[in-house]
Design a protein around this motif. Sequence first.
Motif, mmCIF file in Angstrom:
data_model
loop_
_atom_site.group_PDB
_atom_site.id
_atom_site.type_symbol
_atom_site.label_atom_id
_atom_site.label_comp_id
_atom_site.label_asym_id
_atom_site.label_seq_id
_atom_site.Cartn_x
_atom_site.Cartn_y
_atom_site.Cartn_z
ATOM 1 N N ARG A 177 -21.632 10.671 15.140
ATOM 2 C CA ARG A 177 -22.349 9.798 14.201
ATOM 3 C C ARG A 177 -23.668 10.427 13.772
ATOM 4 N NH1 ARG A 177 -21.273 5.626 18.396
ATOM 5 N NH2 ARG A 177 -19.179 4.856 17.968
ATOM 6 N N ALA A 178 -24.296 11.143 14.680
ATOM 7 C CA ALA A 178 -25.580 11.775 14.363
ATOM 8 C C ALA A 178 -25.403 13.024 13.508
ATOM 9 C CB ALA A 178 -26.316 12.133 15.650
ATOM 10 N N ASP A 179 -24.271 13.736 13.690
ATOM 11 C CA ASP A 179 -24.098 15.044 13.056
ATOM 12 C C ASP A 179 -23.325 15.003 11.751
ATOM 13 O OD1 ASP A 179 -25.444 16.113 15.169
ATOM 14 O OD2 ASP A 179 -23.650 16.825 16.224
ATOM 15 N N GLU A 180 -22.420 14.039 11.598
ATOM 16 C CA GLU A 180 -21.496 14.064 10.471
ATOM 17 C C GLU A 180 -21.910 13.069 9.398
ATOM 18 O OE1 GLU A 180 -17.401 13.973 11.426
ATOM 19 O OE2 GLU A 180 -17.533 15.613 12.861
ATOM 20 N N PRO A 181 -21.420 13.254 8.148
ATOM 21 C CA PRO A 181 -21.755 12.340 7.053
ATOM 22 C C PRO A 181 -21.304 10.915 7.357
ATOM 23 C CG PRO A 181 -20.700 14.333 6.224
ATOM 24 C CD PRO A 181 -20.572 14.364 7.715
ATOM 25 N N TYR A 182 -21.889 9.973 6.626
ATOM 26 C CA TYR A 182 -21.610 8.550 6.860
ATOM 27 C C TYR A 182 -20.126 8.235 6.767
ATOM 28 C CZ TYR A 182 -21.525 3.507 6.076
ATOM 29 O OH TYR A 182 -21.236 2.173 6.148
ATOM 30 N N SER B 291 -17.605 10.027 7.459
ATOM 31 C CA SER B 291 -16.902 10.461 8.659
ATOM 32 C C SER B 291 -17.267 9.595 9.858
ATOM 33 C CB SER B 291 -17.240 11.926 8.964
ATOM 34 O OG SER B 291 -16.827 12.757 7.909
ATOM 35 N N SER B 292 -18.528 9.165 9.926
ATOM 36 C CA SER B 292 -18.971 8.408 11.087
ATOM 37 C C SER B 292 -18.302 7.047 11.166
ATOM 38 C CB SER B 292 -20.492 8.250 11.069
ATOM 39 O OG SER B 292 -20.912 7.395 10.016
ATOM 40 N N ILE B 293 -17.839 6.494 10.043
ATOM 41 C CA ILE B 293 -17.154 5.210 10.055
ATOM 42 C C ILE B 293 -15.938 5.266 10.978
ATOM 43 C CG2 ILE B 293 -15.805 3.601 8.641
ATOM 44 C CD1 ILE B 293 -17.677 4.217 6.336
ATOM 45 N N GLU B 294 -15.269 6.424 11.012
ATOM 46 C CA GLU B 294 -14.070 6.582 11.828
ATOM 47 C C GLU B 294 -14.370 6.392 13.310
ATOM 48 O OE1 GLU B 294 -10.197 9.510 11.528
ATOM 49 O OE2 GLU B 294 -12.185 10.386 11.339
ATOM 50 N N THR B 295 -15.617 6.595 13.709
ATOM 51 C CA THR B 295 -15.955 6.515 15.127
ATOM 52 C C THR B 295 -16.066 5.094 15.641
ATOM 53 O OG1 THR B 295 -18.368 6.531 14.804
ATOM 54 C CG2 THR B 295 -17.253 8.675 14.904
ATOM 55 N N VAL B 296 -16.080 4.099 14.769
ATOM 56 C CA VAL B 296 -16.319 2.725 15.213
ATOM 57 C C VAL B 296 -15.084 1.841 15.118
ATOM 58 C CG1 VAL B 296 -18.765 2.839 14.684
ATOM 59 C CG2 VAL B 296 -17.176 2.016 12.933
ATOM 60 N N THR B 297 -13.963 2.354 14.618
ATOM 61 C CA THR B 297 -12.721 1.586 14.564
ATOM 62 C C THR B 297 -11.745 2.108 15.612
ATOM 63 O OG1 THR B 297 -11.651 3.037 12.940
ATOM 64 C CG2 THR B 297 -13.039 1.259 12.085
#
Length: 281
Positions: A47-52, A54-60
């Motif tokens: 979440r800190a390193d990748e674009p927004y 991409s970071s969405i994928e980390t929360v589902t």
Amino acid sequence: MMGRSLRVTTAVLGLAAAVTAQGAVVAEVAGAVITRDQFRSWLQALRADEPYASSIETVTLDGQRRLLERLVTQYLFAAAVQPLPDRPAAASNNQASAAFVAEQRAVALLAERYERQILAAIGEADVRQYYAAHPDLFRSGRRVRARQILTRSRTEAEAVLADLRSEKPFADVARARSVDASTADAGGDLGWVLRGVMVKPFEDAVFVLKPGEVSGVVETGRGFHIIKADAVDEGTLLPYEAVRDLAHAGLTAERIEAERTRLGKRFGARVFPKVLMEAAR
């Protein structure tokens, strides 16, 4: 490429069987154990390193499953380059998680090196052969006149298949049992389905059907589908020069998937998706 489906040995075990001193285990690969706490730390780093986007994928939950597959794939590819080092003992979970994130960055670099080797082995003749062997992937306007029956559970879908095997008309079963209000009254009729419109599991299933064929159970985010192809329009085969990049991408994905499978058998890989599901509740 790392985000594609991981085809290695998968064991879905009870939660009690997948626990270490540092928390529930989400994967074991090439002798390395990945705990849920370590995986969460890696997600935070993404979440800190990748674009927004991409970071969405980390929360589902579905996104986390795909990312876990990507992580396991990286460990397999890294192990093919050099043996993974033993981890030093950590005094706390926080230290173990921080060390894991640092370890994973090194693993990702090794995995990239191995993937480049796979890409370098693909020649122009290989791409042309892939194009010739997969003409249905390169047709313009290819479409399927399809029907579906949507159920809420796999058990219900299996019961629908039993009805269809007893030669009950598909349209009648759809009217009686489909929970898709938009198509049930029309006997499940979806009209002509084009590529790129439906979600991938549905598309993968519908575009291999021949006229009159019925699929098995297809799971998507909406539920469990049974699909029938009423008719197939093959469209026009595009010339190789127009789709060469697409053919190269398809062959690359095929080679990487095959290598994942081979390395999974060689080094060992098990994932425990129930651990992620339990954490999401």
